[in-house]
Write an enzyme that holds these catalytic residues in place. Structure first.
Site, PDB file in Angstrom:
ATOM      1  N   CYS A  49      38.474 -15.173  73.214  1.00  0.00           N
ATOM      2  CA  CYS A  49      38.847 -15.431  72.219  1.00  0.00           C
ATOM      3  C   CYS A  49      38.379 -14.342  71.150  1.00  0.00           C
ATOM      4  CB  CYS A  49      38.573 -16.689  71.582  1.00  0.00           C
ATOM      5  SG  CYS A  49      38.935 -17.253  70.176  1.00  0.00           S
ATOM      6  N   CYS A  53      32.789 -17.523  66.807  1.00  0.00           N
ATOM      7  CA  CYS A  53      32.035 -18.807  66.592  1.00  0.00           C
ATOM      8  C   CYS A  53      30.621 -18.898  67.461  1.00  0.00           C
ATOM      9  CB  CYS A  53      32.989 -19.801  66.994  1.00  0.00           C
ATOM     10  SG  CYS A  53      34.645 -19.767  66.486  1.00  0.00           S
ATOM     11  N   CYS A  56      30.164 -20.961  70.776  1.00  0.00           N
ATOM     12  CA  CYS A  56      31.425 -21.011  71.626  1.00  0.00           C
ATOM     13  C   CYS A  56      31.273 -19.973  73.054  1.00  0.00           C
ATOM     14  CB  CYS A  56      32.766 -20.731  71.102  1.00  0.00           C
ATOM     15  SG  CYS A  56      34.199 -21.191  72.187  1.00  0.00           S
ATOM     16  N   CYS A  93      44.331 -33.820  76.115  1.00  0.00           N
ATOM     17  CA  CYS A  93      44.308 -32.498  75.135  1.00  0.00           C
ATOM     18  C   CYS A  93      44.166 -31.235  75.830  1.00  0.00           C
ATOM     19  CB  CYS A  93      42.826 -33.199  74.413  1.00  0.00           C
ATOM     20  SG  CYS A  93      42.442 -31.942  72.991  1.00  0.00           S
ATOM     21  N   CYS A 125      47.961 -33.937  72.837  1.00  0.00           N
ATOM     22  CA  CYS A 125      46.874 -33.208  71.938  1.00  0.00           C
ATOM     23  C   CYS A 125      46.717 -31.789  72.111  1.00  0.00           C
ATOM     24  CB  CYS A 125      45.674 -33.969  71.583  1.00  0.00           C
ATOM     25  SG  CYS A 125      44.361 -33.151  70.626  1.00  0.00           S
ATOM     26  N   CYS A 185      43.489 -33.983  64.556  1.00  0.00           N
ATOM     27  CA  CYS A 185      42.110 -34.474  64.790  1.00  0.00           C
ATOM     28  C   CYS A 185      41.367 -33.772  64.395  1.00  0.00           C
ATOM     29  CB  CYS A 185      42.329 -34.458  66.436  1.00  0.00           C
ATOM     30  SG  CYS A 185      40.825 -34.456  67.442  1.00  0.00           S
ATOM     31  N   ARG A 257      35.624 -40.058  67.707  1.00  0.00           N
ATOM     32  CA  ARG A 257      35.784 -39.586  69.276  1.00  0.00           C
ATOM     33  C   ARG A 257      34.199 -38.868  69.586  1.00  0.00           C
ATOM     34  NH1 ARG A 257      40.292 -38.830  71.895  1.00  0.00           N
ATOM     35  NH2 ARG A 257      41.380 -39.364  69.804  1.00  0.00           N
TER      36      ARG A 257
END
Ligand code: SAM
Ligand code: DTB
Ligand code: SF4
Length: 324
Positions: A49, A53, A56, A93, A125, A185, A257
């Site tokens: 990616c 971030c 991550c 998800c 999701c 979410c 969650r």
């Protein structure tokens, strides 16, 4: 109802047990007590990616050890969804390490996955990065129940966590999701090195989203070797509980969650989080790229506490009942 920053600050500062008591009361007024939504995560496209971030494992800017994978085949994803359903999950998800959705064959395949999961009677999701209103509509047409897109932290602290996108980029995608009539979410990560003010600010932003998120994931940072946050100081567990309680009070209808980080959290602390209104967990030994408690461990804990799994699409059923 709109909350001011002062409202949220005052709530956050209350004695912990008062907060847990109020959160438990709000929870019982709005949800069935002793019920937990069991969800399963699958990384359908792993690593590579281009966002930076800091937490991550999947960012090309970090040096985490990771097996990168291209987008999975629909049939393989649906096989995993079937297994998750057999294992007791009612929500599935799917996460892709994309900075944003690009139109084309890959996105069409994700829409097929969503349709397949929804046709199985599971809540679907996805989390695919930024997306346009048209793309959100396509996902809605495929039967998507919710789009996961986290704000992660406060607007003030955001550029210490990620620099390749802005807080407003995230809010724009959330608006596109809302316009397509998909549930959001949306939550954050605790333990990024943020201050108490940042946590208050994040909760303030989340509770003033219109509509409020259907689901609020509370992630505890999983420190990943090779990322800038690998050696972060662990957040005090009572701060985690405090955030859960405040989220429950401010967003009474949402599913709160417990997402990343449960592997390192004691069963007593998790039980206190359930008392404070958390009512959804991810089960299965893997989240996206990091470890999660084994299914048996989770079922044992829920059994000890007398907590039962929640049925899929329960909110919609109760709306139908109310309307009838
Ligand atoms: N690329 C998409 C995005 O960022 O929206 C979706 C995938 S991303 C991995 C989903 C969420 O996982 C992030 O928003 C973040 O809140 C959470 N997350 C990722 N790595 C984490 C970590 N090491 N610890 C805790 N939460 C994490
Ligand atoms: C969310 O807020 N947490 C989940 C889900 N949404 C996609 C992801 C947690 C990922 C934890 C790190 C990993 O396993 O890579
Ligand atoms: Fe990419 Fe999402 Fe990881 Fe950020 S959190 S690097 S956007 S996969």
């Amino acid at each position: 109802m709109t909350y001011t920053l002062e409202d949220v600050k005052a709530l956050y500062a209350r004695p912990l047990l008062d907060l847990v008591y109020e959160a438990a009361t709000v929870h019982r007024e709005n949800h069935t007590a002793n019920e937990m939504q069991m969800c399963t995560l699958l990384s359908i496209k792993t690593g590579g990616c281009t966002e930076d971030c800091g937490y991550c494992s999947q960012s090309v800017h970090n040096e985490a050890e990771l097996d990168k994978e291209i987008l999975m085949k629909t049939e393989d994803v649906l096989e995993q969804a079937r297994k998750a359903k057999e294992a007791g999950s009612t929500r599935f998800c799917m996460g892709a390490a994309w900075p944003k959705v690009l139109d084309g064959r890959a996105f069409d395949r994700v829409c097929d996955m969503v349709k397949g999961v929804s046709d199985m009677g599971m809540e679907s999701c996805v989390t695919l990065g930024m997306l346009t209103e048209e793309q959100a509509k396509k996902l809605a047409d495929a039967g998507l129940k919710a789009y996961n897109h986290n704000l992660d932290t406060s607007r003030e602290f955001y550029d210490k966590v990620v620099t390749t996108r802005s807080y407003d980029d995230r809010l724009d995608t959330l608006k596109n999701v809302a316009k397509a009539g998909i549930n959001a979410c949306c939550g954050g990560i605790l333990g990024l090195g943020e201050t108490e003010e940042d946590r208050v600010s994040l909760l303030h932003t989340l509770c003033n989203l219109d509509p409020q998120p259907e689901s609020v994931p509370i992630n505890m940072l999983v420190p990943v070797e090779g990322t800038p946050m690998a050696n972060n100081k662990r957040l005090d567990i009572f701060e985690w509980i405090r955030c859960i309680a405040v989220a429950r009070i401010l967003m009474p209808k949402a599913m709160v969650r417990l997402s990343a980080g449960r592997l390192e959290i004691s069963k007593e602390a998790q039980a206190m989080a359930f008392m404070a209104g958390a009512n959804a967990i991810f089960t299965g030994e893997k989240l996206l790229t990091t470890a999660n408690p084994e299914k048996d461990v989770d079922y044992e804990l829920l059994g000890e506490l007398g907590i039962k799994p929640r049925a899929p699409y329960k909110d919609e059923e109760s709306e139908t009942v109310k309307a009838a």
